[in-house]
Write a protein that holds these residues in place. Structure first.
Motif, PDB file in Angstrom:
ATOM      1  N   ASP A 119      -3.411  12.752 -11.893  1.00 22.68           N
ATOM      2  CA  ASP A 119      -4.516  12.231 -12.253  1.00 22.68           C
ATOM      3  C   ASP A 119      -4.762  10.613 -11.495  1.00 22.68           C
ATOM      4  OD1 ASP A 119      -7.557  11.715 -13.069  1.00 22.68           O
ATOM      5  OD2 ASP A 119      -7.163  11.201 -14.733  1.00 22.68           O
ATOM      6  N   PHE A 120      -5.644  10.447 -10.308  1.00 18.72           N
ATOM      7  CA  PHE A 120      -5.943   8.712  -9.943  1.00 18.72           C
ATOM      8  C   PHE A 120      -6.712   8.080 -11.118  1.00 18.72           C
ATOM      9  CE2 PHE A 120      -4.340  11.686  -6.717  1.00 18.72           C
ATOM     10  CZ  PHE A 120      -3.389  10.787  -5.946  1.00 18.72           C
ATOM     11  N   GLU A 190     -13.321  10.718 -20.038  1.00 19.25           N
ATOM     12  CA  GLU A 190     -13.266  10.041 -18.465  1.00 19.25           C
ATOM     13  C   GLU A 190     -14.098  11.615 -17.562  1.00 19.25           C
ATOM     14  OE1 GLU A 190      -9.485   9.524 -17.223  1.00 19.25           O
ATOM     15  OE2 GLU A 190      -9.642   7.570 -18.762  1.00 19.25           O
ATOM     16  N   GLU A 192     -15.022  12.169 -14.283  1.00 14.76           N
ATOM     17  CA  GLU A 192     -14.540  12.658 -13.141  1.00 14.76           C
ATOM     18  C   GLU A 192     -14.830  13.669 -12.005  1.00 14.76           C
ATOM     19  OE1 GLU A 192     -10.021  12.397 -13.037  1.00 14.76           O
ATOM     20  OE2 GLU A 192      -9.907  11.192 -14.986  1.00 14.76           O
ATOM     21  N   ASP A 224     -11.251  14.428 -17.906  1.00 12.14           N
ATOM     22  CA  ASP A 224     -10.071  13.861 -18.204  1.00 12.14           C
ATOM     23  C   ASP A 224      -9.932  13.417 -19.500  1.00 12.14           C
ATOM     24  OD1 ASP A 224      -7.396  13.112 -18.461  1.00 12.14           O
ATOM     25  OD2 ASP A 224      -7.664  11.108 -17.877  1.00 12.14           O
ATOM     26  N   LYS A 244      -3.180  11.746 -22.886  1.00 10.57           N
ATOM     27  CA  LYS A 244      -3.833  12.731 -21.999  1.00 10.57           C
ATOM     28  C   LYS A 244      -3.705  13.855 -20.792  1.00 10.57           C
ATOM     29  CE  LYS A 244      -5.312   8.922 -19.454  1.00 10.57           C
ATOM     30  NZ  LYS A 244      -6.893   8.602 -19.088  1.00 10.57           N
ATOM     31  N   THR A 335     -11.538   8.039 -12.644  1.00  8.45           N
ATOM     32  CA  THR A 335     -12.924   7.563 -14.311  1.00  8.45           C
ATOM     33  C   THR A 335     -13.414   7.142 -13.426  1.00  8.45           C
ATOM     34  OG1 THR A 335     -11.736   7.834 -15.860  1.00  8.45           O
ATOM     35  CG2 THR A 335     -14.148   6.655 -15.832  1.00  8.45           C
TER      36      THR A 335
END
Ligand code: CA
Length: 401
Positions: A119-120, A190, A192, A224, A244, A335
């Protein structure tokens, strides 16, 4: 490109999510039969396993599998050939009989076997807002943020398909008189977009941005789920961990890069030039409206084009150490938040850390409560058609006793 008219009448509506221009892939089952691959067309699903069995399309038998990994592994040339064949089979006036199933009567499964999940953190607005809440506005954006995509290695094991309930986690949090063990009180979503990698790379191989883009099969909606009180206590120095890992929901339909191609656009303005290994020869984002609902009410709405890094840049950076990528690798965009409060993709930002609650159908919310249902949506607007992603929902269950 205008709407491509289909033999499936429900695919010709100007506001439907699944016109012939889209053709997103998923995995479905009906009444006790085994899950298999399909493609969404209007209110129907084209049964790809049955198509293969009848010799209508050739994907090496992979469409009978209960995930898209086998098909993705066949490579880009086959993705393009199959897309062209499906477009012809489903076009208005096509005469060959095709096996269609009503979407309403089908169950949708996790479309890919998620081999890894990374995840970024690629929206500058989101990174600034969250950084300001956690560390104050002076230290909001870390010094490396405008130079490289920041990410962390997440868990593939807790990625679930839309509709799967999400249980409120227990966790260790910061209390008044020391750490406490209790149910999360600051549960969040989140918003995404997840990029699905459709090709392997070998260990030690560095992937350029252009090659990285060619490895991306398509995109899914991705939520997320995040436990903010657990996150605030655990995240330094190695980043999020249990906050997370409680669950990540993805949509059932993988929208291909080919379907999104007409909507390609540039992202946020660069603060400083990137190092050459992150240069993009052409813009790598999409003009894609994206947002989220809480208990059916639209809460936040923004556009994927606010992002600072594309999935191709993230993938290139991910491999920069020689880290190998695998078919089924899932890369969360981070996000997606625009500049305004109504454009934020998480309650943490929208409520300024819980200080400014929002009204949802007449009830006040700072974070998610048991029974709440979050839904994500996205669409690209073409000439007389839309490219939709289908649902991406999850309802919160109370903590396991
Ligand atoms: Ca995230």
């Amino acid at each position: 490109m205008p709407l491509l008219r289909s033999r499936v009448e429900s695919a010709n509506r100007a506001d439907g999510p699944f016109p012939l221009n889209n053709l997103p892939y998923g995995v479905f089952s009906v009444a006790g039969e085994a899950p298999r691959c399909g493609v969404a067309i209007g209110e129907m699903i084209l049964d790809l396993a049955a198509c293969e069995a009848r010799g209508l399309v050739d994907a090496g038998g992979t469409f009978a599998q209960p995930q898209l990994n086998g098909f993705m592994a066949l490579g880009r040339a086959r993705w393009e050939a199959v897309r062209a064949r499906l477009t012809a089979l489903l076009a208005e006036g096509a005469s060959e009989d095709v096996p269609l199933v009503a979407m309403a009567g089908a169950r949708l499964h996790l479309p890919i076997r998620v081999t890894e999940f990374t995840d970024f953190y690629a929206s500058k607005h989101h990174a600034f807002n969250v950084g300001a809440l956690f560390r104050g506005p002076e230290n909001a954006l870390p010094p490396q943020w405008t130079h490289m995509p920041i990410g962390y290695n997440g868990r593939a094991s807790s990625v679930v398909v839309s509709g799967t309930p999400i249980r409120r986690p227990m966790g260790q949090v910061r209390g008044e008189a020391g750490p406490e063990w209790r149910p999360c009180r600051r549960l969040d979503l989140e918003l995404e977009l997840g990029a699905v990698v459709g090709a392997d790379s070998t260990m030690g191989e560095r992937i350029g941005v252009e090659q990285a883009e060619a490895m991306i099969f398509g995109y899914v909606l991705l939520n997320d789920w995040s436990a903010r009180d657990i996150q605030a206590w655990e995240y330094q120095p190695l980043g999020p961990f249990q906050s997370k890992a409680l669950g990540t929901t993805i949509g059932p339909w993988v929208v291909t890069q080919a379907a999104l191609e007409p909507f390609r656009c540039a992202g946020a303005e660069r603060v400083n030039p990137l190092l050459p290994y992150l240069h993009e020869a052409r813009p790598g984002l999409y003009d894609l409206e994206i947002g989220w609902t809480l208990n059916g009410q639209v809460m936040g709405r923004t556009n994927y084009n606010v992002m600072y890094y594309s999935s191709a840049q993230q993938l290139a950076h991910h491999s920069s150490s020689g880290c190998p990528m695998r078919v089924g690798d899932l890369l969360g965009s981070g996000t997606i938040s625009g500049p305004g409060r109504e454009q934020t993709g998480a309650l943490l930002e929208m409520t300024e850390g819980g200080k400014m609650p929002v009204m949802v159908n007449g009830a006040s919310r700072s974070f998610l409560e048991d029974g709440d249902e979050v839904g994500l949506f996205a669409q690209a607007r073409g000439e007389g058609y839309r490219i939709g992603f289908g649902p991406c929902t999850g309802r919160i269950l109370p903590t396991r006793p």
